[in-house]
Design a protein around this motif. Structure first.
Motif, PDB file in Angstrom:
ATOM      1  N   GLY A   1      39.680 -45.857   0.301  1.00 46.27           N
ATOM      2  CA  GLY A   1      39.774 -44.317   1.950  1.00 46.27           C
ATOM      3  C   GLY A   1      40.792 -43.571   1.269  1.00 46.27           C
ATOM      4  O   GLY A   1      40.653 -41.681   1.599  1.00 46.27           O
ATOM      5  N   THR A   2      42.070 -43.741   1.159  1.00 51.42           N
ATOM      6  CA  THR A   2      43.453 -42.452   0.669  1.00 51.42           C
ATOM      7  C   THR A   2      43.027 -41.845   0.004  1.00 51.42           C
ATOM      8  O   THR A   2      42.861 -40.522   0.224  1.00 51.42           O
ATOM      9  CB  THR A   2      44.800 -43.490   0.807  1.00 51.42           C
ATOM     10  N   VAL A   3      41.982 -42.687  -1.127  1.00 50.85           N
ATOM     11  CA  VAL A   3      41.649 -41.236  -1.921  1.00 50.85           C
ATOM     12  C   VAL A   3      40.780 -40.346  -1.980  1.00 50.85           C
ATOM     13  O   VAL A   3      40.874 -39.242  -1.527  1.00 50.85           O
ATOM     14  CB  VAL A   3      40.971 -41.930  -3.827  1.00 50.85           C
ATOM     15  N   ALA A   4      39.920 -41.284  -0.782  1.00 54.07           N
ATOM     16  CA  ALA A   4      38.733 -39.471  -0.381  1.00 54.07           C
ATOM     17  C   ALA A   4      39.567 -38.809   0.882  1.00 54.07           C
ATOM     18  O   ALA A   4      39.075 -37.375   0.192  1.00 54.07           O
ATOM     19  CB  ALA A   4      37.656 -40.441   0.707  1.00 54.07           C
ATOM     20  N   LEU A   5      40.733 -39.672   1.142  1.00 52.02           N
ATOM     21  CA  LEU A   5      40.744 -38.388   1.984  1.00 52.02           C
ATOM     22  C   LEU A   5      41.741 -37.810   1.396  1.00 52.02           C
ATOM     23  O   LEU A   5      41.437 -36.499   1.889  1.00 52.02           O
ATOM     24  CB  LEU A   5      42.124 -39.471   3.141  1.00 52.02           C
ATOM     25  N   ALA A   6      42.328 -37.750   0.358  1.00 55.94           N
ATOM     26  CA  ALA A   6      43.391 -36.435  -0.172  1.00 55.94           C
ATOM     27  C   ALA A   6      42.644 -35.516  -1.064  1.00 55.94           C
ATOM     28  O   ALA A   6      42.710 -34.392  -0.834  1.00 55.94           O
ATOM     29  CB  ALA A   6      43.815 -37.384  -1.616  1.00 55.94           C
ATOM     30  N   GLY A   7      41.386 -36.224  -0.854  1.00 60.00           N
ATOM     31  CA  GLY A   7      40.355 -34.878  -1.918  1.00 60.00           C
ATOM     32  C   GLY A   7      39.886 -33.832  -0.600  1.00 60.00           C
ATOM     33  O   GLY A   7      39.417 -33.192  -1.210  1.00 60.00           O
ATOM     34  N   VAL A   8      39.356 -34.925   0.562  1.00 65.11           N
ATOM     35  CA  VAL A   8      39.115 -34.003   1.786  1.00 65.11           C
ATOM     36  C   VAL A   8      39.980 -32.514   2.191  1.00 65.11           C
ATOM     37  O   VAL A   8      40.118 -31.849   2.187  1.00 65.11           O
ATOM     38  CB  VAL A   8      38.153 -34.402   2.959  1.00 65.11           C
ATOM     39  N   VAL A   9      41.438 -33.954   2.545  1.00 68.10           N
ATOM     40  CA  VAL A   9      42.196 -32.930   3.214  1.00 68.10           C
ATOM     41  C   VAL A   9      43.250 -31.604   2.235  1.00 68.10           C
ATOM     42  O   VAL A   9      43.578 -31.119   2.385  1.00 68.10           O
ATOM     43  CB  VAL A   9      43.133 -34.035   4.098  1.00 68.10           C
ATOM     44  N   LEU A  10      43.448 -32.678   1.348  1.00 65.40           N
ATOM     45  CA  LEU A  10      44.037 -31.531   0.389  1.00 65.40           C
ATOM     46  C   LEU A  10      43.624 -31.392  -1.045  1.00 65.40           C
ATOM     47  O   LEU A  10      44.126 -30.616  -1.822  1.00 65.40           O
ATOM     48  CB  LEU A  10      45.408 -32.775  -0.707  1.00 65.40           C
TER      49      LEU A  10
END
Length: 70
Positions: A36-45
């Motif tokens: 989830g952290t990796v996916a969020l980094a892909g979307v947000v950052l």
């Protein structure tokens, strides 16, 4: 605040029901939280995953499915 809510949900799931198969399923799903952290980094950052990272995500999901079926 979201982290505290997640911990409450995990504790509730671990204590819910008398079915002995609940613990392994919740434990496996809980172990997938870094994805989830990796996916969020892909979307947000807008970070991009390398091939090695994608293979790690795939292996984590495969391991989760394998453990859930056992």
């Amino acid at each position: 605040m979201l982290d505290a809510l997640a911990n409450v949900c995990i504790q509730a799931a671990l204590r819910a029901g008398e079915d002995p198969s609940t613990l392994p399923v919740v434990s496996v799903l809980n172990a997938l939280y870094p994805i989830g952290t990796v996916a969020l980094a892909g979307v947000v950052l807008r970070e991009r995953l390398t091939a090695v990272q994608w293979s790690g995500v795939g292996l984590a999901f495969a391991a989760a499915v394998g453990l859930a079926l056992v």
